[in-house]
Design an enzyme around this catalytic site. Structure first.
Site, PDB file in Angstrom:
ATOM      1  N   CYS A 115     -13.612 -39.302 -68.934  1.00 18.31           N
ATOM      2  CA  CYS A 115     -14.402 -40.438 -69.452  1.00 18.31           C
ATOM      3  C   CYS A 115     -13.554 -41.588 -69.979  1.00 18.31           C
ATOM      4  CB  CYS A 115     -15.358 -39.955 -70.536  1.00 18.31           C
ATOM      5  SG  CYS A 115     -14.548 -39.636 -72.109  1.00 18.31           S
TER       6      CYS A 115
ATOM      7  N   THR B   3      -3.141 -17.576 -98.202  1.00 17.93           N
ATOM      8  CA  THR B   3      -4.124 -18.675 -98.240  1.00 17.93           C
ATOM      9  C   THR B   3      -4.540 -18.939 -99.683  1.00 17.93           C
ATOM     10  OG1 THR B   3      -6.334 -19.414 -97.575  1.00 17.93           O
ATOM     11  CG2 THR B   3      -5.989 -17.024 -97.595  1.00 17.93           C
ATOM     12  N   SER B   4      -4.755 -20.223 -99.978  1.00 14.15           N
ATOM     13  CA  SER B   4      -5.129 -20.610-101.346  1.00 14.15           C
ATOM     14  C   SER B   4      -6.581 -20.252-101.651  1.00 14.15           C
ATOM     15  CB  SER B   4      -4.914 -22.113-101.536  1.00 14.15           C
ATOM     16  OG  SER B   4      -5.609 -22.833-100.527  1.00 14.15           O
TER      17      SER B   4
ATOM     18  N   TYR C 279       0.633 -35.584 -85.486  1.00 13.85           N
ATOM     19  CA  TYR C 279       0.457 -34.304 -84.774  1.00 13.85           C
ATOM     20  C   TYR C 279       1.604 -34.020 -83.812  1.00 13.85           C
ATOM     21  CZ  TYR C 279      -3.821 -33.059 -87.019  1.00 13.85           C
ATOM     22  OH  TYR C 279      -4.723 -32.660 -87.981  1.00 13.85           O
TER      23      TYR C 279
ATOM     24  N   CYS D 144      -8.849 -39.223 -72.004  1.00 16.96           N
ATOM     25  CA  CYS D 144      -9.551 -38.189 -71.243  1.00 16.96           C
ATOM     26  C   CYS D 144      -9.631 -38.600 -69.770  1.00 16.96           C
ATOM     27  CB  CYS D 144     -10.943 -38.028 -71.832  1.00 16.96           C
ATOM     28  SG  CYS D 144     -11.983 -36.927 -70.876  1.00 16.96           S
TER      29      CYS D 144
ATOM     30  N   HIS E 184      -9.528 -22.593 -87.300  1.00 17.30           N
ATOM     31  CA  HIS E 184      -9.375 -24.057 -87.399  1.00 17.30           C
ATOM     32  C   HIS E 184      -8.787 -24.666 -86.133  1.00 17.30           C
ATOM     33  CE1 HIS E 184      -9.463 -23.846 -92.104  1.00 17.30           C
ATOM     34  NE2 HIS E 184     -10.667 -23.868 -91.580  1.00 17.30           N
TER      35      HIS E 184
ATOM     36  N   CYS F 110     -11.319 -34.040 -75.882  1.00 20.27           N
ATOM     37  CA  CYS F 110     -11.834 -35.406 -75.778  1.00 20.27           C
ATOM     38  C   CYS F 110     -12.558 -35.743 -77.089  1.00 20.27           C
ATOM     39  CB  CYS F 110     -12.781 -35.510 -74.582  1.00 20.27           C
ATOM     40  SG  CYS F 110     -13.532 -37.136 -74.466  1.00 20.27           S
TER      41      CYS F 110
HETATM   42  P1  OAD Z   1      -2.735 -23.874 -98.547  1.00 21.75           P
HETATM   43  O1  OAD Z   1      -1.585 -24.835 -98.384  1.00 21.75           O
HETATM   44  O2  OAD Z   1      -3.940 -24.315 -99.283  1.00 21.75           O
HETATM   45  O3  OAD Z   1      -2.245 -22.566 -99.284  1.00 21.75           O
HETATM   46  C1  OAD Z   1      -1.125 -21.855 -98.871  1.00 21.75           C
HETATM   47  C2  OAD Z   1      -1.021 -20.636 -99.763  1.00 21.75           C
HETATM   48  O4  OAD Z   1       0.054 -19.854 -99.284  1.00 21.75           O
HETATM   49  C3  OAD Z   1      -0.732 -20.962-101.232  1.00 21.75           C
HETATM   50  O5  OAD Z   1      -1.695 -20.296-102.039  1.00 21.75           O
HETATM   51  C4  OAD Z   1       0.676 -20.400-101.459  1.00 21.75           C
HETATM   52  O6  OAD Z   1       0.841 -19.858-102.765  1.00 21.75           O
HETATM   53  C5  OAD Z   1       0.739 -19.317-100.407  1.00 21.75           C
HETATM   54  N1  OAD Z   1       2.097 -18.991 -99.936  1.00 21.75           N
HETATM   55  C6  OAD Z   1       3.175 -19.808 -99.831  1.00 21.75           C
HETATM   56  N2  OAD Z   1       4.220 -19.144 -99.299  1.00 21.75           N
HETATM   57  C7  OAD Z   1       3.793 -17.879 -99.050  1.00 21.75           C
HETATM   58  C8  OAD Z   1       4.396 -16.711 -98.502  1.00 21.75           C
HETATM   59  N3  OAD Z   1       5.659 -16.720 -98.066  1.00 21.75           N
HETATM   60  N4  OAD Z   1       3.653 -15.579 -98.405  1.00 21.75           N
HETATM   61  C9  OAD Z   1       2.364 -15.563 -98.840  1.00 21.75           C
HETATM   62  N5  OAD Z   1       1.737 -16.630 -99.353  1.00 21.75           N
HETATM   63  C10 OAD Z   1       2.438 -17.776 -99.473  1.00 21.75           C
HETATM   64  O7  OAD Z   1      -3.075 -23.363 -97.085  1.00 21.75           O
HETATM   65  P2  OAD Z   1      -4.356 -22.637 -96.542  1.00 21.75           P
HETATM   66  O8  OAD Z   1      -4.978 -21.759 -97.553  1.00 21.75           O
HETATM   67  O9  OAD Z   1      -3.976 -22.067 -95.215  1.00 21.75           O
HETATM   68  O10 OAD Z   1      -7.600 -26.555 -92.812  1.00 21.75           O
HETATM   69  O11 OAD Z   1      -5.291 -23.866 -96.297  1.00 21.75           O
HETATM   70  C11 OAD Z   1      -6.491 -23.627 -95.689  1.00 21.75           C
HETATM   71  C12 OAD Z   1      -6.871 -24.783 -94.873  1.00 21.75           C
HETATM   72  O12 OAD Z   1      -6.764 -25.948 -95.675  1.00 21.75           O
HETATM   73  C13 OAD Z   1      -5.955 -25.103 -93.708  1.00 21.75           C
HETATM   74  O13 OAD Z   1      -6.215 -24.325 -92.573  1.00 21.75           O
HETATM   75  C14 OAD Z   1      -6.301 -26.526 -93.439  1.00 21.75           C
HETATM   76  C15 OAD Z   1      -6.462 -27.051 -94.863  1.00 21.75           C
HETATM   77  O14 OAD Z   1      -7.524 -27.842 -95.032  1.00 21.75           O
HETATM   78  C16 OAD Z   1      -7.931 -27.568 -92.033  1.00 21.75           C
HETATM   79  O15 OAD Z   1      -7.113 -28.362 -91.606  1.00 21.75           O
HETATM   80  C17 OAD Z   1      -9.378 -27.608 -91.696  1.00 21.75           C
END
Ligand code: OAD
Length: 250
Positions: free
Chosen positions: A154, A192-193, A71, A151, A123, A131
Site C-alpha cells: 500500500c 520484570t518490574s 529501532y 509497505c 510485546h 505496515c
Molecule cells: P523494566 O525496565 O521495567 O524492569 C526490568 C527489571 O529487571 C527491573 O525490575 C530490574 O530490577 C530487573 N533486573 C535488572 N537486571 C536484572 C537481572 N540481571 N536479573 C533479574 N532481574 C534484573 O522492564 P520490564 O519489566 O521488562 O513494554 O518492562 C516491561 C515492559 O515495559 C517492556 O516490555 C516494555 C516496557 O513498556 C513495551 O514496550 C510495551
C-alpha cells in the site's frame, strides 16, 4: 555462586511435582547480555530521550524517521549480543518439567537464540516489520539505513513489529499467555518490574488460580510480597543454580 542464593528443598519439590510451569520474563533477563532494561537511562545518542515517549504510535506519526533511527540502533545492539546463562538455564529447565510455557515481554529474540521454542512474544518482535496503515507483517522489506521503509502493498510507512504504549497485545499472545497463567501450578516472574499491564496481571491470574509464585529480581517489585519464593538476585546467577540443584536431586 554467592552465598546468599539458597535454593530450598521446598522449591525443588515444587518443581519436581509441578504439572505446568509458566515463566514470564522481562528486560532484566537480557541485562546480563548487555541489553539495557526498559526503564534504565539510555546511553550515548539516546540519552536525552525517554523510551516511554519514543515507544508510542503518536511519536511514530510525529517523526517516523527518528523512531526508525532508534529501532535500528536497538536492532544493531541486540544483533551484537549473545544470550546469557539465564536464557540458557530456561532452555534446560524445560526438560525437567511436564508442561512448560515461556512468555516474554522482551522483543530481542534472545530466548529463541538460546534455543527456547514456542516462546510467546507478548510485546512483539524487534526484527519484524509491519505496515503502519494495514498492520500486516512484511518480510524482506527494503530497509535502508536512513529512510523510513514503506509497505510494498500500500506504500504506507512500515513500523517495527513491537507493541507500543497504548496498543493492544497481539490477540494470540494474550490468549495463550492468559491460558497458561490460569492453568499453571508454578509461575516464575523473572527480570520484570511488574509495572506494565496486562503482562503484570499474569502473575496475579496464576496466583488467583492457586499457583505457587517465584520471583527473581535484584529489586523489590509490587509482586515481591505476593511471591512464595523471592530471590533478590540476578537471573543469570539464580537460574543456573536452580538447574544445578534440580539435576542433583535426581
Ligand atoms: P523494566 O525496565 O521495567 O524492569 C526490568 C527489571 O529487571 C527491573 O525490575 C530490574 O530490577 C530487573 N533486573 C535488572 N537486571 C536484572 C537481572 N540481571 N536479573 C533479574 N532481574 C534484573 O522492564 P520490564 O519489566 O521488562 O513494554 O518492562 C516491561 C515492559 O515495559 C517492556 O516490555 C516494555 C516496557 O513498556 C513495551 O514496550 C510495551
Amino acid at each position: 555462586m554467592p552465598d546468599d542464593v539458597v535454593i530450598t528443598e521446598a522449591l525443588i519439590d515444587a518443581l519436581r511435582s509441578s504439572r505446568h510451569v509458566c515463566v514470564l520474563t522481562g528486560s532484566g533477563i537480557s541485562a546480563e547480555s548487555g541489553v539495557p532494561t526498559f526503564r534504565e537511562a539510555q546511553s550515548g545518542l539516546w540519552e536525552k530521550y525517554d523510551p516511554q515517549q519514543l515507544a508510542t504510535p503518536e511519536a511514530f506519526v510525529d517523526d517516523p524517521a527518528l523512531i526508525w533511527k532508534w529501532y535500528r540502533w536497538r536492532r544493531d545492539l541486540v544483533t551484537k549480543v549473545e544470550p546469557n546463562a539465564g536464557h540458557r538455564a530456561l532452555v534446560d529447565l524445560q526438560a525437567y518439567v511436564n508442561e512448560f510455557t515461556l512468555i516474554t515481554q522482551n522483543v530481542d529474540g534472545l530466548h529463541q537464540r538460546a534455543g527456547s521454542q514456542n516462546v510467546i512474544e507478548f510485546h512483539g518482535n524487534l526484527f519484524e516489520d509491519r505496515c503502519f496503515v494495514e498492520g500486516c507483517v512484511v518480510t524482506n522489506s527494503k530497509d535502508s539505513s536512513d529512510e523510513v521503509p514503506t509497505c510494498p502493498a500500500c506504500g504506507g510507512n512500515l513500523r517495527p513489529g513491537v507493541v507500543w504504549f497504548g496498543e493492544a497485545i497481539p490477540k494470540n499472545a494474550l490468549h495463550d499467555a492468559t491460558k497458561a497463567a490460569s492453568d499453571c501450578d508454578l509461575f516464575f516472574s523473572i527480570g520484570t518490574s511488574s509495572l506494565v499491564w496486562p503482562a503484570a496481571g499474569l502473575a496475579e491470574t496464576a496466583r488467583a488460580n492457586g499457583a505457587t509464585i517465584v520471583e527473581i529480581n535484584p529489586k523489590s517489585t509490587p509482586l515481591s510480597s505476593m511471591s512464595n519464593f523471592c530471590f533478590n538476585d540476578l537471573a543469570g546467577t539464580v537460574l543456573p543454580e536452580l538447574l544445578l540443584r534440580l539435576r542433583a536431586s535426581g
